[in-house]
Design an enzyme around this catalytic site. Structure first.
Site, PDB file in Angstrom:
ATOM      1  CG  HIS A  98      10.821  -0.357   9.179  1.00 27.58           C
ATOM      2  ND1 HIS A  98      12.144  -0.630   8.935  1.00 27.58           N
ATOM      3  CD2 HIS A  98      10.135  -0.871   8.122  1.00 27.58           C
ATOM      4  CE1 HIS A  98      12.267  -1.267   7.793  1.00 27.58           C
ATOM      5  NE2 HIS A  98      11.053  -1.439   7.274  1.00 27.58           N
ATOM      6  CG  HIS A 100       5.719  -2.702   7.749  1.00 29.22           C
ATOM      7  ND1 HIS A 100       5.713  -1.844   6.684  1.00 29.22           N
ATOM      8  CD2 HIS A 100       6.957  -3.262   7.765  1.00 29.22           C
ATOM      9  CE1 HIS A 100       6.880  -1.892   6.057  1.00 29.22           C
ATOM     10  NE2 HIS A 100       7.663  -2.749   6.695  1.00 29.22           N
TER      11      HIS A 100
HETATM   12  P1  5GP Z   1      10.854  -2.847   4.626  1.00 30.46           P
HETATM   13  O1  5GP Z   1      10.710  -3.573   3.329  1.00 30.46           O
HETATM   14  O2  5GP Z   1      12.273  -2.447   4.921  1.00 30.46           O
HETATM   15  O3  5GP Z   1      10.209  -3.598   5.775  1.00 30.46           O
HETATM   16  O4  5GP Z   1       9.956  -1.563   4.479  1.00 30.46           O
HETATM   17  C1  5GP Z   1      10.463  -0.287   4.262  1.00 30.46           C
HETATM   18  C2  5GP Z   1       9.267   0.620   4.134  1.00 30.46           C
HETATM   19  O5  5GP Z   1       9.691   1.949   4.250  1.00 30.46           O
HETATM   20  C3  5GP Z   1       8.546   0.474   2.795  1.00 30.46           C
HETATM   21  O6  5GP Z   1       7.192   0.149   3.037  1.00 30.46           O
HETATM   22  C4  5GP Z   1       8.730   1.846   2.146  1.00 30.46           C
HETATM   23  O7  5GP Z   1       7.586   2.243   1.428  1.00 30.46           O
HETATM   24  C5  5GP Z   1       8.973   2.741   3.341  1.00 30.46           C
HETATM   25  N1  5GP Z   1       9.830   3.887   3.041  1.00 30.46           N
HETATM   26  C6  5GP Z   1      11.032   3.852   2.442  1.00 30.46           C
HETATM   27  N2  5GP Z   1      11.535   5.101   2.343  1.00 30.46           N
HETATM   28  C7  5GP Z   1      10.621   5.931   2.894  1.00 30.46           C
HETATM   29  C8  5GP Z   1      10.566   7.356   3.080  1.00 30.46           C
HETATM   30  O8  5GP Z   1      11.478   8.102   2.729  1.00 30.46           O
HETATM   31  N3  5GP Z   1       9.460   7.846   3.694  1.00 30.46           N
HETATM   32  C9  5GP Z   1       8.449   7.044   4.109  1.00 30.46           C
HETATM   33  N4  5GP Z   1       7.402   7.641   4.702  1.00 30.46           N
HETATM   34  N5  5GP Z   1       8.457   5.716   3.955  1.00 30.46           N
HETATM   35  C10 5GP Z   1       9.539   5.157   3.342  1.00 30.46           C
END
Ligand code: 5GP
Ligand code: ZN
Length: 132
Positions: A98, A100
């Site tokens: 993903h 950001h």
């Molecule tokens: P990572 O730390 O893996 O780069 O970021 C994961 C992101 O996914 C975090 O910013 C978290 O807030 C977001 N996230 C996790 N679960 C969900 C969800 O169920 N729905 C949404 N919209 N965002 C999520």
């Protein structure tokens, strides 16, 4: 597959969709770091960028650009920080790639990519270059 973002793609978990096409889904992050924090995910499950074919990467990053344009048109930020956490050591929590998209404003109190880490190790840049 027990992947939270695949469940979002399949509609099993609700989301606030910003954009969707055959290649990508963009939705608002549930815990925004800044107003308009959006994540863009490929429709096919892949933990990391290296798991995707070049063809999918091309379509996916065209969509990342498009989502940036959408966020730009809504919020008119002064800039963006865009990137992704790659692997657990890189801070990745959700194991589905993903990107950001963080809209940024002058004096918003945030840092830049140089604030993520400052631990260059012992080798000189010249020695590192020889490793390639
Ligand atoms: P990572 O730390 O893996 O780069 O970021 C994961 C992101 O996914 C975090 O910013 C978290 O807030 C977001 N996230 C996790 N679960 C969900 C969800 O169920 N729905 C949404 N919209 N965002 C999520
Ligand atoms: Zn997935």
């Amino acid at each position: 597959m027990d992947c939270i973002f695949c469940k979002i793609i399949h509609g099993d978990i609700p989301n606030y969709t910003v954009y969707e096409d055959d290649y990508a889904l963009a939705f608002l992050d549930i815990h925004p770091l800044v107003k308009g924090h959006t994540v863009v995910i490929p429709k096919v499950h892949a933990k990391i960028l290296l798991d995707l074919s070049n063809e999918i990467v091309c379509d996916f990053f065209v969509d990342v650009k498009h989502v940036m344009e959408l966020v730009e048109n809504v919020f008119h930020p002064d800039g963006f920080t865009v990137g992704w956490n790659h692997g657990e050591a890189g801070g990745q929590v959700v194991p589905h790639l993903h990107v950001h998209i963080l809209p940024r404003w002058d004096n918003d109190g945030g840092g830049n990519i140089h604030s993520i880490i400052n631990n260059p190790g012992e080798l000189s840049v010249e020695d590192i270059a020889k490793l390639f």
